[in-house]
Scaffold this motif. Structure first.
Motif, PDB file in Angstrom:
ATOM      1  N   ALA A 117     -48.488  17.435  -1.690  1.00  0.00           N
ATOM      2  CA  ALA A 117     -48.153  16.215  -2.422  1.00  0.00           C
ATOM      3  C   ALA A 117     -47.943  15.018  -1.511  1.00  0.00           C
ATOM      4  O   ALA A 117     -47.608  13.940  -1.974  1.00  0.00           O
ATOM      5  CB  ALA A 117     -46.899  16.441  -3.269  1.00  0.00           C
ATOM      6  N   ARG A 173     -46.812  21.782  -1.759  1.00  0.00           N
ATOM      7  CA  ARG A 173     -47.621  21.407  -2.926  1.00  0.00           C
ATOM      8  C   ARG A 173     -48.736  20.424  -2.577  1.00  0.00           C
ATOM      9  O   ARG A 173     -49.400  19.903  -3.465  1.00  0.00           O
ATOM     10  CB  ARG A 173     -46.726  20.827  -4.006  1.00  0.00           C
ATOM     11  CG  ARG A 173     -45.690  21.853  -4.509  1.00  0.00           C
ATOM     12  CD  ARG A 173     -44.788  21.291  -5.564  1.00  0.00           C
ATOM     13  NE  ARG A 173     -45.508  20.773  -6.694  1.00  0.00           N
ATOM     14  CZ  ARG A 173     -45.802  21.426  -7.813  1.00  0.00           C
ATOM     15  NH1 ARG A 173     -45.413  22.675  -7.933  1.00  0.00           N
ATOM     16  NH2 ARG A 173     -46.444  20.847  -8.802  1.00  0.00           N
ATOM     17  N   LYS A 198     -38.512  13.060  -6.992  1.00  0.00           N
ATOM     18  CA  LYS A 198     -39.710  13.018  -6.143  1.00  0.00           C
ATOM     19  C   LYS A 198     -39.322  12.592  -4.731  1.00  0.00           C
ATOM     20  O   LYS A 198     -38.373  11.840  -4.522  1.00  0.00           O
ATOM     21  CB  LYS A 198     -40.735  12.012  -6.681  1.00  0.00           C
ATOM     22  CG  LYS A 198     -41.066  12.168  -8.142  1.00  0.00           C
ATOM     23  CD  LYS A 198     -41.859  13.412  -8.406  1.00  0.00           C
ATOM     24  CE  LYS A 198     -42.221  13.490  -9.894  1.00  0.00           C
ATOM     25  NZ  LYS A 198     -42.994  14.658 -10.192  1.00  0.00           N
ATOM     26  N   CYS A 220     -39.417  19.887  -4.246  1.00  0.00           N
ATOM     27  CA  CYS A 220     -39.079  21.252  -3.822  1.00  0.00           C
ATOM     28  C   CYS A 220     -37.896  21.773  -4.639  1.00  0.00           C
ATOM     29  O   CYS A 220     -36.919  22.296  -4.098  1.00  0.00           O
ATOM     30  CB  CYS A 220     -38.809  21.331  -2.321  1.00  0.00           C
ATOM     31  SG  CYS A 220     -40.264  21.056  -1.305  1.00  0.00           S
ATOM     32  N   SER A 274     -35.506  19.567   0.487  1.00  0.00           N
ATOM     33  CA  SER A 274     -36.968  19.660   0.383  1.00  0.00           C
ATOM     34  C   SER A 274     -37.575  19.953   1.753  1.00  0.00           C
ATOM     35  O   SER A 274     -36.983  19.681   2.795  1.00  0.00           O
ATOM     36  CB  SER A 274     -37.553  18.364  -0.176  1.00  0.00           C
ATOM     37  OG  SER A 274     -37.424  17.317   0.764  1.00  0.00           O
ATOM     38  N   LYS A 311     -47.982  15.559  -8.063  1.00  0.00           N
ATOM     39  CA  LYS A 311     -47.889  16.881  -7.441  1.00  0.00           C
ATOM     40  C   LYS A 311     -46.481  17.213  -6.960  1.00  0.00           C
ATOM     41  O   LYS A 311     -46.095  18.375  -6.918  1.00  0.00           O
ATOM     42  CB  LYS A 311     -48.837  16.970  -6.242  1.00  0.00           C
ATOM     43  CG  LYS A 311     -50.297  16.998  -6.591  1.00  0.00           C
ATOM     44  CD  LYS A 311     -51.118  17.194  -5.328  1.00  0.00           C
ATOM     45  CE  LYS A 311     -52.586  17.343  -5.620  1.00  0.00           C
ATOM     46  NZ  LYS A 311     -53.342  17.619  -4.383  1.00  0.00           N
ATOM     47  N   CYS A 312     -45.714  16.196  -6.564  1.00  0.00           N
ATOM     48  CA  CYS A 312     -44.400  16.415  -5.964  1.00  0.00           C
ATOM     49  C   CYS A 312     -43.380  16.856  -7.020  1.00  0.00           C
ATOM     50  O   CYS A 312     -43.270  16.258  -8.083  1.00  0.00           O
ATOM     51  CB  CYS A 312     -43.910  15.129  -5.289  1.00  0.00           C
ATOM     52  SG  CYS A 312     -42.261  15.292  -4.539  1.00  0.00           S
ATOM     53  N   ASN A 313     -42.646  17.907  -6.695  1.00  0.00           N
ATOM     54  CA  ASN A 313     -41.548  18.334  -7.561  1.00  0.00           C
ATOM     55  C   ASN A 313     -40.217  18.320  -6.799  1.00  0.00           C
ATOM     56  O   ASN A 313     -39.234  18.891  -7.250  1.00  0.00           O
ATOM     57  CB  ASN A 313     -41.821  19.708  -8.167  1.00  0.00           C
ATOM     58  CG  ASN A 313     -41.760  20.840  -7.150  1.00  0.00           C
ATOM     59  OD1 ASN A 313     -41.628  20.607  -5.949  1.00  0.00           O
ATOM     60  ND2 ASN A 313     -41.864  22.064  -7.631  1.00  0.00           N
ATOM     61  N   CYS A 342     -45.308  20.084   3.347  1.00  0.00           N
ATOM     62  CA  CYS A 342     -45.272  20.055   1.884  1.00  0.00           C
ATOM     63  C   CYS A 342     -46.020  21.252   1.284  1.00  0.00           C
ATOM     64  O   CYS A 342     -47.227  21.386   1.464  1.00  0.00           O
ATOM     65  CB  CYS A 342     -45.864  18.749   1.354  1.00  0.00           C
ATOM     66  SG  CYS A 342     -45.782  18.653  -0.450  1.00  0.00           S
TER      67      CYS A 342
END
Length: 112
Positions: free
Chosen positions: A61, A59, A38, A13, A19, A9-11, A57
């Motif tokens: 994540a 997302r 990540k 940010c 982030s 899920k983590c991009n 977060c």
């Protein structure tokens, strides 16, 4: 227990200069790994489980694992921030999920 990053899920940010988890961490422990893009906690032993990164977060994540002394490794607690509410998803050691929803007082204070 330090935050657990859900790498699928983590991009990191992407597109932001920093982030959201880096911004939110009061201990300056969160960082985006240059190699993977990540988020990760740079020093897990210094994390005091404030859950700021988890809440920040966008997302969903990052999750906080409940210490094994309290709930074993299967249990988790995850906040989901909304504009007016915060929703807590709790999973107990048997996999039973319970959801709690509360009005976000920070947003309510801005509207007062």
């Amino acid at each position: 227990m330090p935050p657990r990053i859900l790498t699928e899920k983590c991009n990191g940010c992407e597109g932001l200069p920093e982030s959201r988890c880096e911004e939110a961490c009061p201990g300056n422990l969160m960082v985006v790994d240059a190699a993977t893009g990540k988020a990760r906690c740079r020093c897990t032993r210094d994390c005091w489980d404030c859950m700021s990164c988890t809440k920040a977060c966008p997302r969903a994540a990052i999750e906080t694992r409940i210490p094994y002394q309290l709930g074993y490794h299967k249990a988790s607690l995850r906040p989901i921030m909304g504009k007016e509410h915060i929703t807590w998803k709790c999973v107990d050691i048997h996999g039973v999920e319970t959801t709690y929803k509360y009005r976000n007082r920070l947003q309510a204070d801005k509207n007062a």
